[in-house]
Design an enzyme around this catalytic site. Structure first.
Site, short mmCIF file in Angstrom:
data_model
loop_
_atom_site.label_atom_id
_atom_site.label_comp_id
_atom_site.label_asym_id
_atom_site.label_seq_id
_atom_site.Cartn_x
_atom_site.Cartn_y
_atom_site.Cartn_z
N ASP A 68 0.85 -1.19 0.00
CA ASP A 68 0.00 0.00 0.00
C ASP A 68 0.89 1.24 0.00
O ASP A 68 2.07 1.17 0.31
CB ASP A 68 -0.96 0.00 1.20
CG ASP A 68 -0.30 -0.53 2.44
OD1 ASP A 68 0.90 -0.25 2.63
OD2 ASP A 68 -0.95 -1.24 3.23
N ASP A 70 1.18 4.90 1.57
CA ASP A 70 0.67 5.83 2.57
C ASP A 70 1.32 7.19 2.38
O ASP A 70 2.49 7.30 2.02
CB ASP A 70 0.97 5.32 3.98
CG ASP A 70 0.26 4.00 4.26
OD1 ASP A 70 -0.81 3.77 3.66
OD2 ASP A 70 0.76 3.21 5.07
N ASP A 144 8.71 2.75 13.87
CA ASP A 144 9.31 1.59 14.55
C ASP A 144 10.76 1.33 14.16
O ASP A 144 11.63 1.24 15.02
CB ASP A 144 8.44 0.33 14.31
CG ASP A 144 8.15 0.06 12.84
OD1 ASP A 144 8.53 0.89 11.99
OD2 ASP A 144 7.55 -0.99 12.54
P1 ATP Z 1 3.75 -3.85 5.24
O1 ATP Z 1 4.49 -3.90 3.96
O2 ATP Z 1 3.66 -5.17 5.92
O3 ATP Z 1 2.45 -3.12 5.20
P2 ATP Z 1 4.60 -1.56 6.73
O4 ATP Z 1 5.95 -1.14 7.24
O5 ATP Z 1 3.98 -0.70 5.69
O6 ATP Z 1 4.75 -3.05 6.22
P3 ATP Z 1 2.28 -1.05 8.31
O7 ATP Z 1 1.70 -1.86 9.41
O8 ATP Z 1 1.49 -0.83 7.07
O9 ATP Z 1 3.68 -1.70 7.98
O10 ATP Z 1 2.66 0.33 8.98
C1 ATP Z 1 2.99 1.48 8.20
C2 ATP Z 1 4.11 2.26 8.88
O11 ATP Z 1 3.66 2.70 10.17
C3 ATP Z 1 5.37 1.47 9.17
O12 ATP Z 1 6.22 1.42 8.04
C4 ATP Z 1 5.97 2.20 10.33
O13 ATP Z 1 6.67 3.35 9.90
C5 ATP Z 1 4.73 2.67 11.10
N1 ATP Z 1 4.36 1.77 12.20
C6 ATP Z 1 3.51 0.72 12.16
N2 ATP Z 1 3.38 0.13 13.36
C7 ATP Z 1 4.16 0.84 14.21
C8 ATP Z 1 4.43 0.75 15.60
N3 ATP Z 1 3.90 -0.20 16.36
N4 ATP Z 1 5.27 1.68 16.13
C9 ATP Z 1 5.82 2.65 15.38
N5 ATP Z 1 5.59 2.79 14.07
C10 ATP Z 1 4.77 1.91 13.48
MG MG Z 2 1.95 -1.02 4.98
#
Ligand code: ATP
Ligand code: MG
Length: 426
Positions: A68, A70, A144
């Site tokens: 996705d 964002d 994170d």
């Molecule tokens: P994926 O490809 O699995 O979606 P992602 O890194 O995009 O991985 P998401 O859960 O969509 O993961 O979260 C989007 C963003 O939000 C992350 O890249 C990170 O920067 C932030 N994030 C998500 N969860 C946390 C958390 N628990 N603490 C701090 N930042 C977080």
């Molecule tokens: Mg994501």
């Protein structure tokens, strides 16, 4: 006070970002979703800062297709909403805007925010959730992992890096933003995220991040069970479940989540864990081929070798009685094994149902054709997927399957079958 009206408080001097100009990185607009680009450009053209943020920037840098896209901005949710007629504001704790496009596509736009766990808050507060609007720097510092905290600026196509995330990405390192131990204590779900991203990218956890994973994994129990469960399901269905299992074992996180699996998978040379890894690698392969695996299938794959090991203690008579006994055994054994993670009831129930169907594969030779009462069930497609994960072909038997005339003919055929000997694990 309305979040919209909140002023940005506690403004510490912002760290200077490293700006990586377009010529020095490989994120190309060609690979950014056109609707995400529309959102970025419209914000930018109205005078707002507009960044692509989070996992999408990481994936583009790794030349992977992001799940996705964002967007982060300094526009407030109401301002974003006004710019996009096809949008709605959601979220109570922190409001963000979803912009809708054709085909059900959603681009999420969040206003930059800071998190209480970066700038203060009591030491003992696990799960600080006091998000308020913030600066881009604060937004990077609340994230994170450093590789997840990179921004792509639509204004000049540069990368904006407050946390040396690009350096870590190029070095193949998974590093917590800020002080790993404190950040993981504040939100232990980050432990799972660190393990997931390490498994997914095959990157190495830095020493302090690994130490925090090992120490703070024990605090996962303090997190809302729904968050833990959702993150675990993402691990099992993310396409890297096999390497996840190994790393979750090595770091102990697997047993923080599921102490029930330790007697089965905990030994260094556990053949059962190897068997589970093999099943999960099949799950990964099916996902890579585009199969939509349901939660119960991945869940059953994780527990299957443990379930079969437990079955060795039981007696399963041949034939129909054996099938019923197996179904009963699965219902009795799988839920307690899975209990520490509070899986959704319907997911666990279905995992039991499809696990029970595997009983029809236990006879030697197995049933040549499956009874209609099995093949007509709503969960039969899931059962076929689980059989595929286990290296069996249930679907073929359904296709030959019960003759149209039904029970009578089936009964006759069964009589002709040679007597099946005892049971053997599938
Ligand atoms: P994926 O490809 O699995 O979606 P992602 O890194 O995009 O991985 P998401 O859960 O969509 O993961 O979260 C989007 C963003 O939000 C992350 O890249 C990170 O920067 C932030 N994030 C998500 N969860 C946390 C958390 N628990 N603490 C701090 N930042 C977080
Ligand atoms: Mg994501």
């Amino acid at each position: 006070m309305n979040q919209e009206e909140q002023t940005i408080q506690n403004e510490a001097p912002a760290p200077e970002p490293r700006i990586i100009p377009r010529a020095q990185h490989n994120v190309s607009r060609k690979h950014i979703d056109p609707d995400a680009l529309k959102v970025l450009y419209r914000l930018h053209n109205h005078g707002f800062t507009a960044y692509l943020v989070g996992g999408s920037v990481r994936d583009l840098l790794l030349e992977r297709r992001p799940k996705d896209f964002d967007v982060g901005t300094d526009a407030r949710p109401s301002q974003v909403h006004r710019l996009f007629r096809n949008s709605r504001v959601i979220g109570r704790r922190f409001r963000l805007v979803q912009v809708f496009f054709r085909g059900g596509k959603v681009i999420e736009v969040s206003t930059f925010r800071k998190s209480a766990d970066v700038n203060g808050g009591g030491d003992d507060d696990v799960l600080q959730a006091n998000n308020t609007f913030g600066t881009p720097a604060e937004d990077a510092l609340r994230r994170d992992l450093t590789i997840n905290a990179l921004f792509y600026n639509i204004a000049d196509y540069s990368l904006v890096d407050y946390v040396d995330g690009l350096r870590d990405l190029q070095a193949g390192l998974i590093r917590s933003v800020g002080q790993a131990d404190l950040r993981f204590h504040r939100d232990p779900v980050r432990v799972l995220r660190a393990v997931r991203h390490a498994a997914r990218t095959d990157f190495k956890l830095t020493e302090d991040t690994l130490a925090a994973v090992q120490k703070r994994g024990a605090e996962l129990g303090c997190c809302p069970s729904s968050r833990v469960r959702d993150e675990l399901m993402r691990d099992l269905k993310g396409g890297s479940a096999c390497s996840w299992l190994e790393l979750a074992h090595e770091t102990g996180v697997l047993y923080n989540l599921l102490p029930t699996l330790k007697p089965y998978y905990g030994a260094e040379d556990s053949h059962l864990r190897r068997a589970a890894a093999k099943l999960l690698s099949r799950v990964d392969a099916m996902i890579a081929k585009g199969a939509a695996l349901s939660d119960p299938v991945s869940l059953a794959a994780l527990f299957w070798p443990a379930l079969e090991e437990a079955a060795l203690e039981e007696e399963f008579p041949a034939g129909r009685a054996g099938h019923s006994r197996w179904a009963f055994f699965v219902r009795e054994t799988l839920p307690p094994l899975a209990k520490p993670v509070q899986f959704a009831k319907r997911v666990l129930e279905r995992a039991c149902q499809i696990g029970a169907v595997m009983g029809f594969l236990r006879d030697d030779p197995p049933l040549a054709r499956l009874p209609k009462k099995v093949t007509e069930k709503g969960y039969f497609a899931d059962a076929c997927q689980l059989a595929e994960v286990l290296g069996r072909d249930l679907a073929a038997r359904a296709e030959d399957g019960p003759a149209k005339k039904g029970r009578k003919r089936r009964r006759k055929r069964r009589k002709k079958r040679p007597n099946s000997g005892g049971s053997s694990p599938t």
